[in-house]
Enzyme design. Sequence first.
Site, mmCIF file in Angstrom:
data_model
loop_
_atom_site.group_PDB
_atom_site.id
_atom_site.type_symbol
_atom_site.label_atom_id
_atom_site.label_comp_id
_atom_site.label_asym_id
_atom_site.label_seq_id
_atom_site.Cartn_x
_atom_site.Cartn_y
_atom_site.Cartn_z
ATOM 1 N N LYS A 199 3.189 11.364 -3.597
ATOM 2 C CA LYS A 199 2.148 10.652 -4.354
ATOM 3 C C LYS A 199 1.130 11.628 -4.951
ATOM 4 O O LYS A 199 0.494 11.342 -5.944
ATOM 5 C CB LYS A 199 1.462 9.670 -3.402
ATOM 6 C CG LYS A 199 0.474 8.736 -4.058
ATOM 7 C CD LYS A 199 -0.062 7.774 -3.012
ATOM 8 C CE LYS A 199 -1.264 7.009 -3.470
ATOM 9 N NZ LYS A 199 -1.820 6.198 -2.387
ATOM 10 N N ASP A 247 -12.599 5.706 1.689
ATOM 11 C CA ASP A 247 -11.159 5.687 1.954
ATOM 12 C C ASP A 247 -10.629 7.118 2.047
ATOM 13 O O ASP A 247 -10.467 7.794 1.032
ATOM 14 C CB ASP A 247 -10.470 4.923 0.808
ATOM 15 C CG ASP A 247 -8.958 4.829 0.997
ATOM 16 O OD1 ASP A 247 -8.432 5.388 1.973
ATOM 17 O OD2 ASP A 247 -8.299 4.191 0.150
ATOM 18 N N ASP A 268 0.886 -1.160 0.000
ATOM 19 C CA ASP A 268 0.000 0.000 0.000
ATOM 20 C C ASP A 268 0.926 1.212 0.000
ATOM 21 O O ASP A 268 1.488 1.582 1.032
ATOM 22 C CB ASP A 268 -0.873 -0.056 1.269
ATOM 23 C CG ASP A 268 -1.641 1.234 1.516
ATOM 24 O OD1 ASP A 268 -1.611 2.132 0.657
ATOM 25 O OD2 ASP A 268 -2.265 1.330 2.596
ATOM 26 N N GLU A 278 -7.092 0.765 -4.474
ATOM 27 C CA GLU A 278 -7.101 0.658 -3.010
ATOM 28 C C GLU A 278 -8.443 0.154 -2.462
ATOM 29 O O GLU A 278 -8.463 -0.748 -1.622
ATOM 30 C CB GLU A 278 -6.721 2.007 -2.385
ATOM 31 C CG GLU A 278 -5.232 2.296 -2.569
ATOM 32 C CD GLU A 278 -4.856 3.755 -2.381
ATOM 33 O OE1 GLU A 278 -5.719 4.552 -1.976
ATOM 34 O OE2 GLU A 278 -3.695 4.100 -2.662
#
Length: 607
Positions: free
Chosen positions: A70, A193, A8, A171
């Site tokens: 990211k 999320d 992850d 994800e």
Amino acid sequence: MGKAIGIDLGTTNSCAAIVEGGKPRVITYKGGQSTIPSVFAINEKGERLVGHDAKRQAQLNPTNTVAAAKRLIGRNYHSKTIEKVKQVFTYELVEGESNEVLIKVRDQLFTLEQISAAILRKIKEVAEEALSSEVDQAVITVPAYFNDRQRQAVRAAGKLANLKVPRVLNEPTAAALAYGLGKNLNQRVAVYDLGGGTFDISVIDIKERIFEVIATGGDTFLGGVDFDDRIMQWVLEGFQKAHGIDLSYDRVAIQRIRDAAETAKIELSSVMRTRLHIPYIAKGEEGPMLDVDVELTREKLEELSADLVDRTVQTVERIFREAGTTKQQVDEVLLVGGQSRMPLVQRRVTEFMGRPPSKGVHPDEAVGIGASIMAHSLAAAATNDDVTLLDVLPMPIGINKVDGSMHVLFHKNERLPDYKTRTLTTSKDNQRSIMLKIYQGEQNICADNELLGTFVFSNIRPAPKSKVQLEVTFHIDSEGILNLTARDKQTGQTVESTLKLGKVGEEKKKEPEKKPEAAPPVAPPMPFTMPQSTLAATTGKAEPKAEPELTKTVSRAESTLTERAEAKPTEEQAAEDAWPLAETTAAPTAEASLWDKVTGWFKGLFG
Ligand code: AMP
């Protein structure tokens, strides 16, 4: 053979997991932590630091410490998102030759892929130490909302880190796998999320071993760091009021306040009040050093960030609408991502859904666990149990029309893998190349979306205009990655194509005065802008050889084309009718099957 793990790769923290003895588990590091900070730095000795070591020195070395990279991966330097982060990031962003973002650390330039690779390498290293075995494969997760370019960048980072990446997994799908596999469920779940930098919401139907994403969406610019920012702004304003000093220009002070803000925020998930004490933050007018020393209550934090949480709920409503689902039809909401631990988030989700979220997943570990399940299933071939993942496209993919709007080829939430075929025709005698720009995003105007790349079909056989027809197949694989192939319809021969990611000058509006007065006598390769010309044209003499030249030529030609679009409306109008000439809806091939079958293994996985 090395082991296969799940990673992850988070905005703030990353986590790795592995399936061993039929059970998935998070790989913990020496200190017992289950996550490593996604931070890269170079210290004053020139040493490269990753993870905890990098995070530890961030306050003292903010300009050479790269966090939350990211958020930048696979983005165009001129995109609005980059404009936004430039204001809050403490490190320097530089424009690369192809409009990509580069990061300057101690005068060295790094691509985002290199930074991500450094983090992946660290995870690989730590995992190898913990497992006492080589790790050579990893399923890496990405936000469902990531576009093709961002996914490609993550793949490239994996390669740089010497990892085979059999799959880039969304994800939320990973979280659903961690939640639902092996339980013989027949449920509709919503995965909410809220991580460090992004918010994703997906509606997933779980039918035993089939995980079918119904709809997905989110906000790539909403996450934990925005909550930290709210606290930081509040501290800065308070400090200015109390001492008349604006700390927002002091990068070291900003980094220290940001760290303290995050710590306070996390504490306020379990206590009602906390203190932010940052000693010696600035020199006062009278001489002595000043501290930040304030109390923050949970109530105040909720007041400062209520609109952020509301935004997530509005996105949930929208995605439910797009999924054609009501909240009553959703059996469970899974909360994942560190920021979802905030009590206000849990309260708002409970209020909205009319029931509390599931306790069945660990918010920090579910995604890594799901990735490890997938990695294991892909690595362990010969068993009888299958996991089937059915995914959808997170954002439309299309090409530009002459008015700058987007002609959508693939719609949002279309089932993957998928393919479309279009026929392109030459518009000039002896036209030797055709250029096609591909965009992804939800905006009507191409320039407001992400340019995925520019495809140039070259070495087209010389023929009178409209006598060459290229059949172009756009294929999106089960990971949402786009491939193009082209075939000369008459000869059946494959046409060469080159992909240029993030071509020069894309997002910049061209100044009209820079355009040439008239088209050059020998036209260079021209872009395809739909439907203005049937297709881009060149006489063939200007066919460039070297790549940089090609990019430049293409860029020049673009202005020419725009000029013509304004000058000759009738010719273009005819082309509009000619496009698209054909659209194939043939049955999918074996590789393009809707069913992305993954050989499974996991009998008794959760034992
Ligand atoms: P992730 O990307 O899932 O690792 O999420 C990291 C984000 O979650 C960061 O912004 C953290 O500050 C935030 N976070 C972690 N733990 C908590 C907590 N207990 N309460 C609120 N936010 C948290």
